[in-house]
Structures are given as C-alpha cells and as structure tokens.
Design an enzyme around this catalytic site. Sequence first.
Site, PDB file in Angstrom:
ATOM      1  N   ALA A 223       0.808  -1.218   0.000  1.00  0.00           N
ATOM      2  CA  ALA A 223       0.000   0.000   0.000  1.00  0.00           C
ATOM      3  C   ALA A 223       0.840   1.267   0.000  1.00  0.00           C
ATOM      4  CB  ALA A 223      -0.928   0.001   1.220  1.00  0.00           C
ATOM      5  N   ASP A 252       2.376  -8.537 -10.521  1.00  0.00           N
ATOM      6  CA  ASP A 252       2.602  -8.971 -11.897  1.00  0.00           C
ATOM      7  C   ASP A 252       2.095  -7.917 -12.878  1.00  0.00           C
ATOM      8  OD1 ASP A 252       3.389 -11.348 -10.638  1.00  0.00           O
ATOM      9  OD2 ASP A 252       1.344 -12.114 -10.708  1.00  0.00           O
TER      10      ASP A 252
END
Length: 315
Positions: A223, A252
Amino acid sequence: MILTVTPNPSLDRTYEVPALDRGEVLRATAERMDPGGKGVNVSRAVAAAGRRTVAVLPLGGAPGALVAELLAGQGIEVAPVPVAGATRSNIALAEPDGTLTKINAPGPELTAAESESLLSTIRTHAGAAAWIACCGSLPRGLAPEWYAELVARAHRAGARIALDTSGPSLLAALRERPDVVKPNAEELAQAVGRPLATVGDAVKAAEELRTYGAGSVLASLGADGQLLVSGAGTYFGSAAVAAVRSNVGAGDASLAGFLAAGGEGPDALASAVAHGAAAVRLPGSVMPSPADLDPSAVTVTADVPLDRPLTEPAS
C-alpha cells in the site's frame, strides 16, 4: 513482443466469501477461474493492453490443457512445453475487506529432459522479444541455479531480462546480472537478511541488490507504493486506492506496466504504479485494461520519503 517464462504455472480458482470462518461451510458470493502463475499474469496484463506477448510454460494433464485454452481465449500466444505431471491447481478465498487466503499446490516435478526442453523453447522465441520476464517459483526438479542459467543464456542471445523470484533462486541469478529484478518488501528483506521498517530501509536494500548484480530494482511496497532504484537514479511512486478488492497478481500487473512502458526511468515506474493500483480494484486475478488505469492518480518523485514508516514492515 514481451516473452514470459512461468516454470510453475497453475489453474487458479478464486472464491469471494463473506467471511473466513474456520470449520464452517463457506458459501461463495462469486467465483472465477483463471490461468495462473506470475509470468502468466504478466502476459495477461500485456495482452490486456493490446500488446503482443508469448507465454512459455510447462503444461501437463487436464489442468494444463485448460490453462492453454484460457490463455488463447485472451489473445495470448502459448508456447507450451509438454510435461508428464499435471499442472497444479490453486485456490484463493477473498474476503470483503481485501484479506486473501491462498492455498498453492506444489505442482509437478520436472525431469532433466523437460527442464532442457523449457530452456530450448525460450531460446526459440527470445530473438523476437523486447523483454523476457522470468517469474515465479521453481517447480520441483529445477535447482535454484536454473534461473541463473536462463539469464546467462538469454544475455548471450542479446535479450533483456526482468526477473521476479525470491530466495535462493534470486540470489543465485544475481551473479548473471539480470537487467531488472522485482521483489516485494518481504522478498527484499529476505534477500538482504534484515528487516525493513521504512522506505529508506527498502532503498538501501535495493541498492545492495544492485551491488550483487541487479541492473535495476523495481520494489513493490504494498500500500505504500513502489521504488525504482537504478544507475540513473532512485524514484518513488504511489497512488491512492479507495478500496482493495483483491491483490492477486497486482505485482505482476505492475511488472507488465513497467516493461510495456520501456522498462526504465520514472515514466515506466508511473506505468507500473498505475497498473498495480488498477489491479487491486479488480476481482480475483483479473488484469487491468487501459480503461481501468488512472494515470492522474499516480505520483512519481525523485524526492524519496526515506523516513516514512512502511505500513507493513518486512521482516
């Protein structure tokens, strides 16, 4: 074209549940089935952006056939390497607050002949690739040095390598000088053998990986954002996300965005952050399309907040 290599792909089933109550019957409110594996996800994100990608992966049994079918349905060229064992099936349970519980199967054990066939298939497609993204854990049967051999062979063929793995496989591959490595905070802490409590700690750890051989380090800090540490400078990128639906494949998607934007510099970092932020707002391991991106929400700066505590310190 971006070539991806996923030595241990999977068939991923994601179930959204109201709560994870141990020992109870859980009734899913939604379910998805996706081709899985870190390199597979990179190909899916690249394809979602309308770019050409080829996915090299060992496939076996009915799950492997379904993975190939699902990828083809998403416009991804598959270069399969047949193996005797069945491709693994993974399960993820997603709760409304974004908490994700994953059960990952070990996958098949590859033989020496299957390992060499995998390397040979990569070599066949490497010449047309702008980047080769080598991602994920190694299956049983492949030694930690397997990625190092792959990086060495790819460099001899003139290809650029982005490596997203961890542990002994990452450390062994660094000696072959991969162009980019993409650890998360936990993997970065593991690689340098010490905890990371601040963004500055992560910067120092990334710089250490560069002394070991990494050309650039693209580090996901959850985050808190992402770091890019390279010979051209250090940059920090972040984007506010109102609600996290699933963080499966977010890293990814970030790597796909980074490579699709050239794989170097602050603009590529901004693309990585935008893709990662978009991915966590989507269900399961759905990869973002250009319509899901919000570049205006992304901030990239060379004024790295070194003293900022990490929301989730890495040990």
